[in-house]
Write a protein that holds these residues in place. Structure first.
Motif, PDB file in Angstrom:
ATOM      1  N   TYR A 179     -16.662 -19.859  16.543  1.00 43.78           N
ATOM      2  CA  TYR A 179     -15.392 -19.263  16.088  1.00 43.78           C
ATOM      3  C   TYR A 179     -15.552 -18.105  15.113  1.00 43.78           C
ATOM      4  N   GLY A 180     -16.819 -17.851  14.716  1.00 47.88           N
ATOM      5  CA  GLY A 180     -17.042 -16.764  13.764  1.00 47.88           C
ATOM      6  C   GLY A 180     -16.861 -17.185  12.322  1.00 47.88           C
ATOM      7  N   SER A 181     -16.465 -18.427  12.096  1.00 41.84           N
ATOM      8  CA  SER A 181     -16.274 -18.931  10.741  1.00 41.84           C
ATOM      9  C   SER A 181     -16.509 -20.439  10.732  1.00 41.84           C
ATOM     10  N   ALA A 182     -17.079 -20.938   9.659  1.00 42.84           N
ATOM     11  CA  ALA A 182     -17.368 -22.363   9.568  1.00 42.84           C
ATOM     12  C   ALA A 182     -16.099 -23.182   9.373  1.00 42.84           C
ATOM     13  N   THR A 183     -15.097 -22.579   8.751  1.00 40.34           N
ATOM     14  CA  THR A 183     -13.836 -23.281   8.498  1.00 40.34           C
ATOM     15  C   THR A 183     -12.666 -22.415   8.930  1.00 40.34           C
ATOM     16  N   SER A 184     -11.557 -23.072   9.230  1.00 43.81           N
ATOM     17  CA  SER A 184     -10.339 -22.338   9.585  1.00 43.81           C
ATOM     18  C   SER A 184      -9.331 -22.491   8.455  1.00 43.81           C
ATOM     19  N   SER A 185      -8.644 -21.416   8.156  1.00 39.77           N
ATOM     20  CA  SER A 185      -7.653 -21.466   7.077  1.00 39.77           C
ATOM     21  C   SER A 185      -6.372 -22.104   7.601  1.00 39.77           C
ATOM     22  N   GLY A 186      -5.916 -23.125   6.907  1.00 40.78           N
ATOM     23  CA  GLY A 186      -4.705 -23.826   7.328  1.00 40.78           C
ATOM     24  C   GLY A 186      -3.449 -23.101   6.873  1.00 40.78           C
ATOM     25  N   THR A 187      -2.370 -23.361   7.566  1.00 37.08           N
ATOM     26  CA  THR A 187      -1.076 -22.768   7.230  1.00 37.08           C
ATOM     27  C   THR A 187      -0.121 -23.863   6.790  1.00 37.08           C
ATOM     28  N   ARG A 188       0.549 -23.647   5.673  1.00 36.69           N
ATOM     29  CA  ARG A 188       1.497 -24.625   5.172  1.00 36.69           C
ATOM     30  C   ARG A 188       2.689 -24.728   6.109  1.00 36.69           C
ATOM     31  N   TYR A 189       3.274 -25.886   6.161  1.00 39.19           N
ATOM     32  CA  TYR A 189       4.440 -26.112   7.018  1.00 39.19           C
ATOM     33  C   TYR A 189       5.676 -25.530   6.349  1.00 39.19           C
ATOM     34  N   THR A 190       6.417 -24.723   7.100  1.00 37.84           N
ATOM     35  CA  THR A 190       7.617 -24.085   6.546  1.00 37.84           C
ATOM     36  C   THR A 190       8.889 -24.478   7.295  1.00 37.84           C
ATOM     37  N   GLY A 191       8.738 -25.357   8.295  1.00 32.28           N
ATOM     38  CA  GLY A 191       9.910 -25.774   9.057  1.00 32.28           C
ATOM     39  C   GLY A 191      10.699 -26.864   8.341  1.00 32.28           C
ATOM     40  N   SER A 192      11.682 -27.394   9.021  1.00 31.09           N
ATOM     41  CA  SER A 192      12.503 -28.451   8.434  1.00 31.09           C
ATOM     42  C   SER A 192      11.783 -29.790   8.576  1.00 31.09           C
ATOM     43  N   ILE A 193      11.917 -30.614   7.563  1.00 29.71           N
ATOM     44  CA  ILE A 193      11.301 -31.939   7.550  1.00 29.71           C
ATOM     45  C   ILE A 193      12.371 -32.959   7.930  1.00 29.71           C
ATOM     46  N   PRO A 194      12.074 -33.830   8.873  1.00 31.01           N
ATOM     47  CA  PRO A 194      13.077 -34.819   9.289  1.00 31.01           C
ATOM     48  C   PRO A 194      13.566 -35.658   8.114  1.00 31.01           C
ATOM     49  N   SER A 195      14.851 -35.959   8.106  1.00 31.54           N
ATOM     50  CA  SER A 195      15.436 -36.780   7.057  1.00 31.54           C
ATOM     51  C   SER A 195      15.295 -38.249   7.446  1.00 31.54           C
ATOM     52  N   ILE A 196      14.420 -38.950   6.735  1.00 31.92           N
ATOM     53  CA  ILE A 196      14.144 -40.357   7.018  1.00 31.92           C
ATOM     54  C   ILE A 196      14.353 -41.144   5.729  1.00 31.92           C
ATOM     55  N   SER A 197      15.061 -42.239   5.820  1.00 30.45           N
ATOM     56  CA  SER A 197      15.396 -43.008   4.630  1.00 30.45           C
ATOM     57  C   SER A 197      14.241 -43.916   4.211  1.00 30.45           C
ATOM     58  N   GLY A 198      14.339 -44.380   2.990  1.00 31.22           N
ATOM     59  CA  GLY A 198      13.402 -45.379   2.495  1.00 31.22           C
ATOM     60  C   GLY A 198      12.004 -44.871   2.202  1.00 31.22           C
TER      61      GLY A 198
END
Length: 318
Positions: A186-205
């Motif tokens: 891949y040309g790099s030993a590690t891949s840079s991750g991307t933070r999640y920016t979408g909506s998070i499901p609303s789950i109770s408890g």
């Protein structure tokens, strides 16, 4: 010289003149990107098994240390009891030595007091001596027994620490090879991750707390034996997610399987754990056929299909 030999000689001379090279077909071909990816995935799976074994041993070491501390805490009072019983026994022996047991005979023969009283006194003295001796013997037995347990536990702890050190060296060596393979592919030993920016499901408890934690961890790098906040391995992520919800899980996928309630696929709910690879990998189900997991060294926490691999089983945190 025959014409065939002349032709062969001419070919050799031409080869020497231009610098003879080995045809590409004769050399070992470089693996293709897809072949390298397959090798990386296989190596990552094997490495994760080693990491999870390391995590399990680390959990066992924590239990051993706790047991050792509990045993050590019991040793103090037992040692004090043994010392007290020994002192009483020593005092009794000292009196017997000084009197030469004469007190017993004189109590019977000096005629002072009724005979029944004198016999009762002697019987009480005998019982007192017997009780002191039995008390010392029991205190010594308890102390010796607990000391043997403590010594065995400390020896086990020492062996586990050595085994962890050896496991760490193996993991670091395997990681070095894996990173080189990733760099070649891949040309790099590690891949840079991307933070999640979408909506998070609303789950109770509590499940909702664990799921939100997992979503917010997306993009965080995989770090072996880590449970956050700057990196996670697979069981470290599920541990941290449910720790945020007030639940305790061990840092090992197989041990997590042992403490959750086992459920079937049809009962799967957000917050449940999904186990893979013969209990060598685990992720947290977030609904919609998706799991969040820490995949492998060089990668980052990500959202994937629940069927990214064939699931081993499903568990609900109690």
């Amino acid at each position: 010289m025959s014409s065939a030999r002349k032709l062969l000689r001419a070919l050799v001379l031409v080869g020497l003149g231009i610098g003879l090279t080995v045809p590409a077909t004769a050399a070992q071909a470089e693996p293709s990107p897809s072949e390298l990816t397959e090798q990386i995935n296989k190596a990552s799976t094997e490495l994760e098994k080693v990491v999870e074994s390391y995590n399990k041993l680390n959990e066992q070491l924590k239990q051993t240390k706790a047991a050792s501390a509990a045993l050590a805490a019991r040793m103090g009072p037992l040692e004090a009891q043994l010392a007290e019983a020994g002192a009483q026994l020593g005092e009794m022996a000292s009196v017997a030595y000084r009197t030469g047991q004469a007190g017993t005979a004189s109590a019977l023969l000096d005629g002072s007091g009724p005979l029944a009283d004198r016999l009762g006194m002697l019987d009480q003295l005998a019982r007192d001596r017997r009780q002191r001796l039995e008390g010392f013997t029991e205190a010594e037995r308890r102390y010796t027994e607990e000391k043997a347990k403590l010594d065995a536990t400390v020896a086990k702890q020492t062996a586990q620490i050595k085994e962890l050190a050896a496991g760490k060296k193996k993991i670091e060596a395997d990681l070095d090879k894996l990173y080189k393979m990733r760099e070649a592919a891949y040309g790099s030993a590690t891949s840079s991750g991307t933070r999640y920016t979408g909506s998070i499901p609303s789950i109770s408890g509590k499940a909702g707390v664990a799921v939100r934690f997992a979503y917010n961890a997306i993009g965080t790098p995989y770090v072996w034996a880590a449970e956050g906040p700057n990196g996670y391995d697979c069981s470290g992520l599920t541990l941290a997610a449910w720790r945020a919800a007030g639940k305790t899980l061990p840092h090992n996928a197989a041990m997590q399987w042992d403490v959750v309630a086992h459920i079937d696929r049809g009962s799967l709910q957000a917050g449940d754990l999904v186990f893979y690879s013969g209990l060598g990998h685990v992720g947290i189900y977030v609904g919609g056929g998706k799991v969040i997991h820490a995949p492998q060294a060089g990668d980052s926490v990500k959202l994937s299909s629940v069927d990214m691999m064939t699931p081993y089983g499903y568990g609900r945190v109690r």
